[in-house]
Motif scaffolding. Structure first.
Motif, mmCIF file in Angstrom:
data_model
loop_
_atom_site.group_PDB
_atom_site.id
_atom_site.type_symbol
_atom_site.label_atom_id
_atom_site.label_comp_id
_atom_site.label_asym_id
_atom_site.label_seq_id
_atom_site.Cartn_x
_atom_site.Cartn_y
_atom_site.Cartn_z
ATOM 1 N N ALA A 146 50.227 49.134 27.148
ATOM 2 C CA ALA A 146 49.665 47.861 26.712
ATOM 3 C C ALA A 146 48.529 47.457 27.649
ATOM 4 O O ALA A 146 48.638 47.611 28.866
ATOM 5 C CB ALA A 146 50.748 46.784 26.703
ATOM 6 N N VAL A 147 47.444 46.939 27.086
ATOM 7 C CA VAL A 147 46.290 46.505 27.875
ATOM 8 C C VAL A 147 46.517 45.062 28.325
ATOM 9 O O VAL A 147 46.599 44.149 27.501
ATOM 10 C CB VAL A 147 44.988 46.611 27.067
ATOM 11 C CG1 VAL A 147 43.809 46.112 27.895
ATOM 12 C CG2 VAL A 147 44.756 48.053 26.624
ATOM 13 N N ALA A 148 46.643 44.877 29.640
ATOM 14 C CA ALA A 148 46.918 43.539 30.173
ATOM 15 C C ALA A 148 45.657 42.709 30.325
ATOM 16 O O ALA A 148 45.713 41.480 30.290
ATOM 17 C CB ALA A 148 47.632 43.648 31.521
ATOM 18 N N GLY A 149 44.512 43.350 30.519
ATOM 19 C CA GLY A 149 43.272 42.604 30.676
ATOM 20 C C GLY A 149 42.233 43.404 31.429
ATOM 21 O O GLY A 149 42.359 44.623 31.599
ATOM 22 N N SER A 150 41.210 42.710 31.919
ATOM 23 C CA SER A 150 40.097 43.366 32.603
ATOM 24 C C SER A 150 40.167 43.232 34.115
ATOM 25 O O SER A 150 39.377 43.824 34.827
ATOM 26 C CB SER A 150 38.762 42.771 32.120
ATOM 27 O OG SER A 150 38.617 41.422 32.569
ATOM 28 N N ARG A 151 41.127 42.444 34.613
ATOM 29 C CA ARG A 151 41.204 42.143 36.037
ATOM 30 C C ARG A 151 42.386 42.853 36.680
ATOM 31 O O ARG A 151 43.276 43.365 35.989
ATOM 32 C CB ARG A 151 41.345 40.632 36.245
ATOM 33 C CG ARG A 151 40.288 39.825 35.513
ATOM 34 C CD ARG A 151 40.379 38.343 35.810
ATOM 35 N NE ARG A 151 41.738 37.823 35.926
ATOM 36 C CZ ARG A 151 42.088 36.599 35.567
ATOM 37 N NH1 ARG A 151 41.194 35.783 35.029
ATOM 38 N NH2 ARG A 151 43.318 36.173 35.728
ATOM 39 N N VAL A 152 42.386 42.860 38.011
ATOM 40 C CA VAL A 152 43.466 43.539 38.722
ATOM 41 C C VAL A 152 44.798 42.828 38.541
ATOM 42 O O VAL A 152 45.862 43.434 38.705
ATOM 43 C CB VAL A 152 43.133 43.673 40.232
ATOM 44 C CG1 VAL A 152 41.929 44.571 40.438
ATOM 45 C CG2 VAL A 152 42.929 42.310 40.879
#
Length: 310
Positions: A146-152
């Motif tokens: 699953a893609v959580a987002g663009s940040r760490v």
């Protein structure tokens, strides 16, 4: 035979030409086989992601929201609290191949899914995953995350920890066809060594700009992607904080921040499942702005609360 006419045989030069032509044809066939095999594996990977997309649509139709993710950190987690596990449980299936993309969801048959090997969760080009199908610590491996987002911290994407999202909110923001839902990442090697398929645990939190090298004292782990039922960076989530195929993946000791990027065994890049159910391929040379924008949902505040399953 007419008097004076001699039967002409095959010359040595002609034999050499025929042998050369046959050799070239054989070489072309042999060199084309790997490409054909990879094309078939790539198609199989896309089909797996499309099955996940069909299950995701069924889940959203049944609940009105996407699967939620608890706040990342050192466990324990409820069984099936990962996005893949939540969808399997709610839809009452053992494999997403049982989901009819055009059928109606059948909620109410929820039951705990045993974490086990599921063929549809393995990319055909992920050779390490296939080798670990039996007799390894990878009890429930998955090439899809699953893609959580663009940040760490993964706080600005579909499956950000602590976020509950509806398709309508996403459509009003970035649009379903411009939002990454699931991506590929190869499994760890199974050995705790510093190789690109593995990740390192670092003592402090990963800074927003990321790290270019593993700090001294980092501990390497080879269990990446070993259990699709457990949420978090080691097994079930990734972010677009680093480019696809980037060799250095890191996870903080707290489990809250990471640079856990997409990767694959494909020649031409990684496959990404979008929220509209479409699948696209992105190479290592994709623009960082495009890559991060794909994982980020604009105009939505970062997630902060620990969610409950809708």
């Amino acid at each position: 035979m007419q008097p004076g006419r001699r039967r002409r045989g095959v010359s040595v030069a002609e034999v050499v030409v025929v042998v050369l032509v046959l050799g070239i044809l054989g070489l072309l066939i042999l060199t084309d086989l790997p490409r054909r095999r990879e094309v078939a594996r790539s198609v199989g990977c896309e089909a797996n992601l499309m099955q996940i997309g069909a299950a995701m649509n069924q889940y959203m139709a049944a609940t009105g929201a996407l699967p939620t993710t608890p706040e990342f950190g050192p466990g324990p987690f409820a069984p099936d609290s990962s996005p893949l596990g939540s969808m399997l449980t709610l839809l009452g299936v053992d494999d997403f191949s049982e989901v009819d993309p055009k059928g109606k969801p059948k909620p109410g048959a929820s039951r705990h899914r045993e974490a086990k090997f599921i063929a549809g969760f393995i990319c055909p080009s992920d050779t390490v995953a296939l080798m670990g199908a039996a007799g390894s610590p990878r009890i429930a491996p998955s090439s899809y995350r699953a893609v959580a987002g663009s940040r760490v911290d993964g706080g600005d994407g579909l499956f950000a920890p602590g976020r509950v999202l509806t398709p309508a909110k996403v459509e009003a923001g970035d649009g379903l066809s411009y939002t990454a839902a699931f991506g590929e990442r190869v499994l760890g090697s199974g050995q705790d060594t510093a190789v690109p398929s593995n990740y390192a645990i670092v003592g402090g939190e990963i800074p927003p700009e990321g790290l270019e090298a593993a700090p001294a004292g980092a501990t390497w782990k080879g269990d990446a992607g070993s259990n699709w039922s457990l949420p978090g960076w080691p097994s079930t989530h990734l972010n677009h904080a680093i480019q696809p195929g980037a060799p250095l993946s890191l996870v903080s000791a707290s489990g809250r921040t990471a640079q856990m990027g997409a990767s694959s065994g494909h020649v031409r890049g990684v496959h990404v499942l979008l929220l509209d159910g479409g699948v696209r391929s992105y190479s290592q040379g994709v623009s960082p702005k495009i890559w991060r924008g794909l994982a980020k949902i604009d105009d939505l505040p970062a997630a902060t609360a620990t969610p409950v399953t809708p």
